[in-house]
Design an enzyme around this catalytic site. Sequence first.
Site, PDB file in Angstrom:
ATOM      1  N   VAL A  25     -17.379   5.267  41.317  1.00 23.12           N
ATOM      2  CA  VAL A  25     -18.275   6.295  41.875  1.00 23.12           C
ATOM      3  C   VAL A  25     -19.190   5.687  42.941  1.00 23.12           C
ATOM      4  O   VAL A  25     -19.507   6.347  43.934  1.00 23.12           O
ATOM      5  CB  VAL A  25     -19.066   7.002  40.752  1.00 23.12           C
ATOM      6  CG1 VAL A  25     -20.147   7.905  41.320  1.00 23.12           C
ATOM      7  CG2 VAL A  25     -18.112   7.805  39.876  1.00 23.12           C
ATOM      8  N   LEU A  28     -17.072   5.590  45.999  1.00 26.50           N
ATOM      9  CA  LEU A  28     -16.895   6.957  46.475  1.00 26.50           C
ATOM     10  C   LEU A  28     -18.170   7.447  47.170  1.00 26.50           C
ATOM     11  O   LEU A  28     -18.106   8.072  48.227  1.00 26.50           O
ATOM     12  CB  LEU A  28     -16.533   7.888  45.316  1.00 26.50           C
ATOM     13  CG  LEU A  28     -16.394   9.363  45.678  1.00 26.50           C
ATOM     14  CD1 LEU A  28     -15.246   9.581  46.655  1.00 26.50           C
ATOM     15  CD2 LEU A  28     -16.206  10.202  44.425  1.00 26.50           C
ATOM     16  N   HIS A  29     -19.320   7.156  46.588  1.00 27.55           N
ATOM     17  CA  HIS A  29     -20.603   7.556  47.179  1.00 27.55           C
ATOM     18  C   HIS A  29     -20.742   7.014  48.598  1.00 27.55           C
ATOM     19  O   HIS A  29     -21.128   7.747  49.515  1.00 27.55           O
ATOM     20  CB  HIS A  29     -21.742   7.059  46.298  1.00 27.55           C
ATOM     21  CG  HIS A  29     -23.083   7.087  46.939  1.00 27.55           C
ATOM     22  ND1 HIS A  29     -23.671   8.242  47.405  1.00 27.55           N
ATOM     23  CD2 HIS A  29     -23.957   6.087  47.207  1.00 27.55           C
ATOM     24  CE1 HIS A  29     -24.854   7.952  47.921  1.00 27.55           C
ATOM     25  NE2 HIS A  29     -25.050   6.654  47.819  1.00 27.55           N
ATOM     26  N   ARG A  30     -20.424   5.744  48.792  1.00 29.06           N
ATOM     27  CA  ARG A  30     -20.528   5.165  50.139  1.00 29.06           C
ATOM     28  C   ARG A  30     -19.567   5.849  51.113  1.00 29.06           C
ATOM     29  O   ARG A  30     -19.915   6.119  52.264  1.00 29.06           O
ATOM     30  CB  ARG A  30     -20.301   3.661  50.086  1.00 29.06           C
ATOM     31  CG  ARG A  30     -21.469   2.921  49.428  1.00 29.06           C
ATOM     32  CD  ARG A  30     -21.379   1.420  49.577  1.00 29.06           C
ATOM     33  NE  ARG A  30     -20.273   0.803  48.866  1.00 29.06           N
ATOM     34  CZ  ARG A  30     -20.293   0.479  47.567  1.00 29.06           C
ATOM     35  NH1 ARG A  30     -21.359   0.735  46.838  1.00 29.06           N
ATOM     36  NH2 ARG A  30     -19.249  -0.094  47.014  1.00 29.06           N
ATOM     37  N   ALA A  33     -20.874   9.341  51.879  1.00 33.63           N
ATOM     38  CA  ALA A  33     -22.051   9.244  52.753  1.00 33.63           C
ATOM     39  C   ALA A  33     -21.614   9.032  54.195  1.00 33.63           C
ATOM     40  O   ALA A  33     -22.226   9.581  55.123  1.00 33.63           O
ATOM     41  CB  ALA A  33     -22.963   8.111  52.299  1.00 33.63           C
TER      42      ALA A  33
END
Length: 185
Positions: A25, A28-30, A33
Amino acid sequence: MDHYLDIRLRPDPDFVAIDLLSALVSKLHRALARLADGKVGISFPDSKAMYLGDRLRLHGGLSSLQSLMGSDWLKGMRDHVQLSEPVAVPVGAKHRVVKRVQAKSSPERLRRRQIKRHGMTPQQAQEKVPDSAAETLSLPYLLLRSASTGQRFPLFVEHGPLLEAAVPGSFSSYGLSDVATVPWF
């Protein structure tokens, strides 16, 4: 939200599933973003009580999912996961909100805020916000690391009630939303 794909964690003797899921996660967040389009949502279809499970489901339009998966965001994780291809969401699927919930868990931080925003003295803030004001959540969570401060923090995840119809909206860079729904099946 007409397509989805599953990312399942492979068993690993060196890592616990929640650590791998947290790392997945974070990556995935990076990636989300960088995309900054709010068109990809996530869910944890195997979530039960305090356990998010070993499967992360990505939801979005086919082009959004293909664009995301065409990037190299899974670098370093490919040996730890098994990917499905993007497929159409089943007809008649229910929907639900999957959102981040933040606890007001630090009385000291709340006191500093009272002092700064309301001009209270430390004594007044202590009286207004006692140590017992710390809120605890009984939700599953991931342990992530802040890119800006380097500190680890829990990202609590709540799967809302099942709904008959989709609610449109955008998703955060974590793939979560307070209003937009993802298909649930």
